[in-house]
Design a protein around this motif. Structure first.
Motif, PDB file in Angstrom:
ATOM      1  N   THR A   1       0.812  -1.219   0.000  1.00 45.35           N
ATOM      2  CA  THR A   1       0.000   0.000   0.000  1.00 45.35           C
ATOM      3  C   THR A   1       0.846   1.270   0.000  1.00 45.35           C
ATOM      4  N   SER A   2       2.020   1.217   0.634  1.00 41.72           N
ATOM      5  CA  SER A   2       2.868   2.409   0.686  1.00 41.72           C
ATOM      6  C   SER A   2       3.335   2.839  -0.698  1.00 41.72           C
ATOM      7  N   MET A   3       3.332   1.899  -1.665  1.00 43.96           N
ATOM      8  CA  MET A   3       3.775   2.217  -3.023  1.00 43.96           C
ATOM      9  C   MET A   3       2.784   3.113  -3.757  1.00 43.96           C
ATOM     10  N   PHE A   4       1.541   3.174  -3.278  1.00 42.57           N
ATOM     11  CA  PHE A   4       0.501   3.895  -4.004  1.00 42.57           C
ATOM     12  C   PHE A   4       0.035   5.156  -3.284  1.00 42.57           C
ATOM     13  N   LEU A   5       0.687   5.482  -2.179  1.00 43.89           N
ATOM     14  CA  LEU A   5       0.385   6.719  -1.462  1.00 43.89           C
ATOM     15  C   LEU A   5       1.417   7.784  -1.806  1.00 43.89           C
ATOM     16  N   HIS A   6       0.979   9.044  -1.828  1.00 49.13           N
ATOM     17  CA  HIS A   6       1.893  10.162  -2.070  1.00 49.13           C
ATOM     18  C   HIS A   6       1.504  11.328  -1.183  1.00 49.13           C
ATOM     19  N   GLN A   7       2.421  12.253  -1.021  1.00 49.29           N
ATOM     20  CA  GLN A   7       2.204  13.419  -0.167  1.00 49.29           C
ATOM     21  C   GLN A   7       1.013  14.230  -0.682  1.00 49.29           C
ATOM     22  N   PRO A   8      -0.071  14.340   0.099  1.00 49.59           N
ATOM     23  CA  PRO A   8      -1.270  15.021  -0.398  1.00 49.59           C
ATOM     24  C   PRO A   8      -1.169  16.541  -0.392  1.00 49.59           C
TER      25      PRO A   8
END
Length: 263
Positions: A84-91
């Motif tokens: 999951t961490s691969m698909f999160l980015h700084q919002p």
């Protein structure tokens, strides 16, 4: 001889092609960037959800990021965070998602065309998990154990695995990677000029991507006559087992001990 100008996105489809069923079918038959486009769409969609939550419900955003980001101290007990961490980015900043997706769009299409869809997807996912392995290694090796408390997210680990693959495949096929080198230089310099960049994940993804690609290109002679799909499955499984073993070995030094498995 026709002159081809410099292009930061060689072999990349147009935005219109991403949503055309006919174009998708063509790209699937022709080893076009189907998975590259799917990954980009998922990452942007998740980022848009994060962006909306940052305005309407910061608590919900914190819950989403907390659920999906990888933190070495808790990672073994929360194995989904390696994915999951691969698909999160700084919002709160467009630069994180922008640079990562531009890089993916520059590197991914060429690699997916050369490797095929499934080997490319295996490379991307293994490299992303390798980024998590890099965080675990930093947790075990960082002075005073501070690495265990560092949380990270983003596609950079997977992208650095693609960079490693580009370098190895380039030597094999002699393709022009001028545009790819631009993005490599930008991303390698990011930890130097921007704070809070998880260079540990970059290094882990690069090493795992390099190992997997090297095995595909120059692995044991006994498997060289097998299909690329077969070799990808065998080598991908072997690399995955190795990465998991390294992660578990690193976790032996986890200050939370085996309690981390229960959290």
């Amino acid at each position: 001889m026709a002159y081809r100008g410099f292009n930061l996105f060689p072999e990349s489809p147009t935005l219109r092609d991403l949503f055309s069923k006919r174009a998708i079918r063509y790209h699937w038959r022709d080893n076009g960037p189907v998975f590259t486009a799917a990954i980009a769409i998922i990452c942007v969609a998740v980022w848009l959800v994060e962006l909306v939550l940052s305005f309407v419900s910061p608590a919900a955003l914190n819950a989403v990021v907390g659920f999906g980001a990888i933190q070495p101290m808790l990672a073994v007990g929360r194995p989904w965070t390696f994915i999951t961490s691969m698909f999160l980015h700084q919002p709160t900043s467009i630069l994180h998602i922008l640079f990562n997706m531009l890089t993916l769009w520059s590197v991914g299409p060429m690699l997916e065309r050369l490797m095929g869809h499934w080997p490319f997807l295996a490379l991307y996912m293994l490299s992303g998990v390798g980024g998590g392995m890099g965080m675990m290694l930093w947790g075990a090796l960082a002075p005073n154990g501070m690495g265990w408390f560092t949380a990270a997210y983003g596609a950079s680990g997977a992208l650095f695995g693609l960079f490693a693959a580009v370098l190895i495949v380039y030597r094999r096929v002699g393709a022009d990677i001028t545009s790819m080198m631009v993005w490599m230089v930008i991303n390698f310099l990011m930890p130097v000029v921007v704070s809070n960049v998880a260079w540990q994940a970059h290094l882990g993804g690069f090493l795992v991507g390099a190992l997997f690609t090297w095995l595909l290109v120059s692995g044991p002679h006994a498997l060289r006559g097998k299909s690329l799909a077969y070799r990808s499955a065998v080598y991908g499984g072997a690399v995955f087992v190795l990465v998991v073993a390294v992660i578990l070995l690193c976790n032996l030094a986890n200050p939370a001990g085996w309690l981390a498995l229960l959290m």
